[in-house]
Write a protein that holds these residues in place. Sequence first.
Motif, PDB file in Angstrom:
ATOM      1  N   SER A 116       0.842  -1.203   0.000  1.00 46.49           N
ATOM      2  CA  SER A 116       0.000   0.000   0.000  1.00 46.49           C
ATOM      3  C   SER A 116       0.865   1.236   0.000  1.00 46.49           C
ATOM      4  N   LEU A 117       0.381   2.286  -0.625  1.00 45.61           N
ATOM      5  CA  LEU A 117       1.096   3.558  -0.693  1.00 45.61           C
ATOM      6  C   LEU A 117       0.599   4.443   0.423  1.00 45.61           C
ATOM      7  N   SER A 118       1.426   4.646   1.412  1.00 48.36           N
ATOM      8  CA  SER A 118       1.020   5.500   2.522  1.00 48.36           C
ATOM      9  C   SER A 118       1.110   6.948   2.101  1.00 48.36           C
ATOM     10  N   PRO A 119       0.263   7.823   2.663  1.00 50.08           N
ATOM     11  CA  PRO A 119       0.300   9.235   2.281  1.00 50.08           C
ATOM     12  C   PRO A 119       1.581   9.892   2.739  1.00 50.08           C
ATOM     13  N   PRO A 120       1.981  10.989   2.090  1.00 48.18           N
ATOM     14  CA  PRO A 120       3.189  11.693   2.492  1.00 48.18           C
ATOM     15  C   PRO A 120       3.137  12.104   3.946  1.00 48.18           C
ATOM     16  N   SER A 168      11.800  18.008   5.845  1.00 42.95           N
ATOM     17  CA  SER A 168      11.976  17.146   4.686  1.00 42.95           C
ATOM     18  C   SER A 168      12.765  15.916   5.083  1.00 42.95           C
ATOM     19  N   PRO A 169      12.617  14.810   4.339  1.00 45.68           N
ATOM     20  CA  PRO A 169      13.378  13.599   4.649  1.00 45.68           C
ATOM     21  C   PRO A 169      14.864  13.892   4.621  1.00 45.68           C
ATOM     22  N   SER A 193      18.404   9.183   5.374  1.00 49.22           N
ATOM     23  CA  SER A 193      17.272   8.271   5.302  1.00 49.22           C
ATOM     24  C   SER A 193      16.869   8.003   3.869  1.00 49.22           C
ATOM     25  N   SER A 194      16.930   9.037   2.999  1.00 55.02           N
ATOM     26  CA  SER A 194      16.494   8.859   1.618  1.00 55.02           C
ATOM     27  C   SER A 194      17.494   8.065   0.801  1.00 55.02           C
ATOM     28  N   ASP A 235       6.939  10.992  -0.322  1.00 52.72           N
ATOM     29  CA  ASP A 235       7.428  11.893   0.720  1.00 52.72           C
ATOM     30  C   ASP A 235       8.408  12.912   0.161  1.00 52.72           C
ATOM     31  N   LEU A 236       9.347  12.440  -0.645  1.00 50.72           N
ATOM     32  CA  LEU A 236      10.363  13.327  -1.207  1.00 50.72           C
ATOM     33  C   LEU A 236       9.741  14.361  -2.142  1.00 50.72           C
ATOM     34  N   LEU A 237       8.821  13.923  -2.982  1.00 57.37           N
ATOM     35  CA  LEU A 237       8.168  14.857  -3.899  1.00 57.37           C
ATOM     36  C   LEU A 237       7.291  15.843  -3.146  1.00 57.37           C
ATOM     37  N   SER A 238       6.609  15.368  -2.118  1.00 57.75           N
ATOM     38  CA  SER A 238       5.764  16.257  -1.326  1.00 57.75           C
ATOM     39  C   SER A 238       6.587  17.336  -0.636  1.00 57.75           C
ATOM     40  N   ALA A 239       7.821  16.972  -0.254  1.00 53.39           N
ATOM     41  CA  ALA A 239       8.711  17.931   0.393  1.00 53.39           C
ATOM     42  C   ALA A 239       9.418  18.837  -0.618  1.00 53.39           C
TER      43      ALA A 239
END
Length: 252
Positions: free
Chosen positions: A46-50, A56-57, A61-62, A74-78
């Motif tokens: 499942s794709l969890s929401p950002p 930002s991450p 960690s990334s 997460d990265l795109l949202s940030a």
Amino acid sequence: MATTAPLHPLRAPRQTHLRFLPFSSPPSSSLSFSSPRRSFSLLSASLSPPSSSSSSPSSSSSSLSTPSLSLLADLLSAGDFLRADDCTRRLLILLAGDQAQKRGYVFFSEVQFISADDLRAIDRLWADHSAGRFGYAAQRRAWEKARRDFTRFFVKVGWMKKLDTDVEQYNYRAFPEDFLWGPAEEAPEGHLPLTNALRGTQLLFNILTHPAFDDALGEQFFVPEVAKAEAETPDKAKSAGVRRLFRTDYSF
């Protein structure tokens, strides 16, 4: 004409000026693969929401985490497009299968083993976080507008930059400093994600022509129309125009 450098290699030697974010080693998780050449589907998880966190991450960690759609989201949202590009590259390696993971990059012949659903999921995240300006579908449209000429495509999406010379000339951007990692509206459509062209354009060709992105085309991209227009242009005139503007040798 200035000597051109290869665009965006996946594992360029560190001593060159074209350095790229290092790839993590193939994941040592409990994930299972159906065959040596076909990986699992990203959509099986499942794709969890950002994350709602304002920070930002982190770079650690990334770069160390196993790539996933959730991490990419997460990265795109940030707005961290640089690390999102690295995550996307590692996702393709993961999806291409065991051999791609062992060598650390994807062969053009392995793109066929990546499912359309997974590629569309990656593309959708890029499009959703850039108002439709980024992603493979956007690149497919730009490539068709460039009549499938990769040098013109590189200029159109901003992977080549105009040189400050009396004659109109272009050169490849150096990674990462020359690429545009800021807000999507400040970059040309299709600027991200980047794709390796160190070994030629076959990998990019196979990504852009993947069935996942056939629906990205409208009537204005009808290929027979492009072929007809090209057929009506004298070969000498076409080649002269290309030589005037670009270096067209892709033997990087």
